[in-house]
Each structure stands twice: as C-alpha cells, then as structure tokens.
Write a protein that holds these residues in place. Structure first.
Motif, short mmCIF file in Angstrom:
data_model
loop_
_atom_site.label_atom_id
_atom_site.label_comp_id
_atom_site.label_asym_id
_atom_site.label_seq_id
_atom_site.Cartn_x
_atom_site.Cartn_y
_atom_site.Cartn_z
N VAL A 166 1.02 -0.93 -0.36
CA VAL A 166 0.15 0.40 -0.11
C VAL A 166 0.63 1.48 0.00
O VAL A 166 0.50 2.30 -0.86
CB VAL A 166 -0.95 -0.29 1.72
CG1 VAL A 166 -1.82 1.24 1.44
CG2 VAL A 166 -2.68 -0.89 1.00
N VAL A 167 1.97 1.44 0.90
CA VAL A 167 2.67 2.44 0.67
C VAL A 167 3.89 2.58 -0.54
O VAL A 167 2.94 3.65 -1.29
CB VAL A 167 4.22 2.60 2.17
CG1 VAL A 167 4.96 3.47 2.16
CG2 VAL A 167 2.99 2.20 3.14
N VAL A 168 4.56 1.89 -0.31
CA VAL A 168 4.78 1.61 -1.85
C VAL A 168 3.73 2.58 -3.39
O VAL A 168 4.02 3.26 -4.47
CB VAL A 168 5.13 0.51 -2.80
CG1 VAL A 168 6.04 0.68 -3.88
CG2 VAL A 168 6.57 0.40 -1.92
N GLY A 169 2.41 1.75 -3.09
CA GLY A 169 1.41 2.22 -4.37
C GLY A 169 1.43 3.37 -4.49
O GLY A 169 0.95 4.42 -4.53
N VAL A 170 0.90 4.23 -2.21
CA VAL A 170 0.95 5.49 -2.73
C VAL A 170 1.49 6.35 -2.80
O VAL A 170 1.76 6.87 -3.72
CB VAL A 170 0.42 5.82 -1.00
CG1 VAL A 170 -0.04 7.23 -1.02
CG2 VAL A 170 -0.90 4.72 -0.99
N LEU A 171 2.69 5.91 -3.12
CA LEU A 171 3.76 7.12 -3.16
C LEU A 171 4.33 6.64 -4.67
O LEU A 171 4.33 7.69 -5.25
CB LEU A 171 5.49 6.36 -2.53
CG LEU A 171 5.41 6.56 -1.33
CD1 LEU A 171 6.85 5.45 -0.48
CD2 LEU A 171 5.82 7.56 -0.68
#
Length: 100
Positions: free
Chosen positions: A23-28
């Motif tokens: 999720v964090v990689v996707g949001v970034l």
C-alpha cells in the motif's frame, strides 16, 4: 527487527506488514505520478522499475527466491577456474568447453 537471523525475519514477516508495504509503495508511486511532472516515457520506466523491485521483494519474502541465493554472477575465482578448466558441458544449443 526480531531476534534471530535476517532470513528468519523475512520468512516470518506478518502478512499485515507485507500488505502495508504494498500500500505504501502504491501510494508513493501514485503521488509521484500525479504531482511530479515528467515525460510519459520516464514515468513508464519508473513505474516498471518500482513494480519489478516490488515483485522481486515479494518473491523473496515468500521464499521463492531463497533457492537462488547461492547463484553467483561474475568473475570466477582461481580455485573455481582451475576446477572447470578443460571440462565440457552439453546444452540444448550444443557443447560448451571451458578454457580459462
């Protein structure tokens, strides 16, 4: 990091942590794609590199890449070169003879 070896930590990583990282990689990646102006080709390359790195990380976390840890790419040491000197190997495309 929990006590023990690093590989033991990766093998026992909680599923929530894995999902959180995705999720964090996707949001970034979304923030970079949305708010930083760049050429479409550069954006596509960036997306491909990030997705490739994430897939490699996931394969490592789930133990798929564990069997490849012993694979070495590069120059042969003198000991290994001496062992291979003069040997021949059959491949699907013919015979390979080693000369160092």
């Amino acid at each position: 990091m929990p006590s023990g070896t690093e590989s033991a930590y990766w093998n026992n990583m909680p599923l929530l942590t894995v999902v959180g990282v995705i999720v964090v990689v996707g949001v970034l990646l979304w923030v970079i794609n949305s708010f930083i102006p760049m050429d479409g080709k550069v954006r596509n390359i960036l997306n491909a590199v990030v997705v490739f790195a994430l897939v490699l990380w996931l394969l490592d976390v789930f133990g798929v890449l564990g069997s490849l840890r012993g694979v070495k790419v590069g120059k042969l040491s003198d000991d290994n070169a001496a062992e291979l000197q003069g040997q021949t190997f059959q491949t699907s495309q013919g015979t390979i003879s080693v000369s160092v």
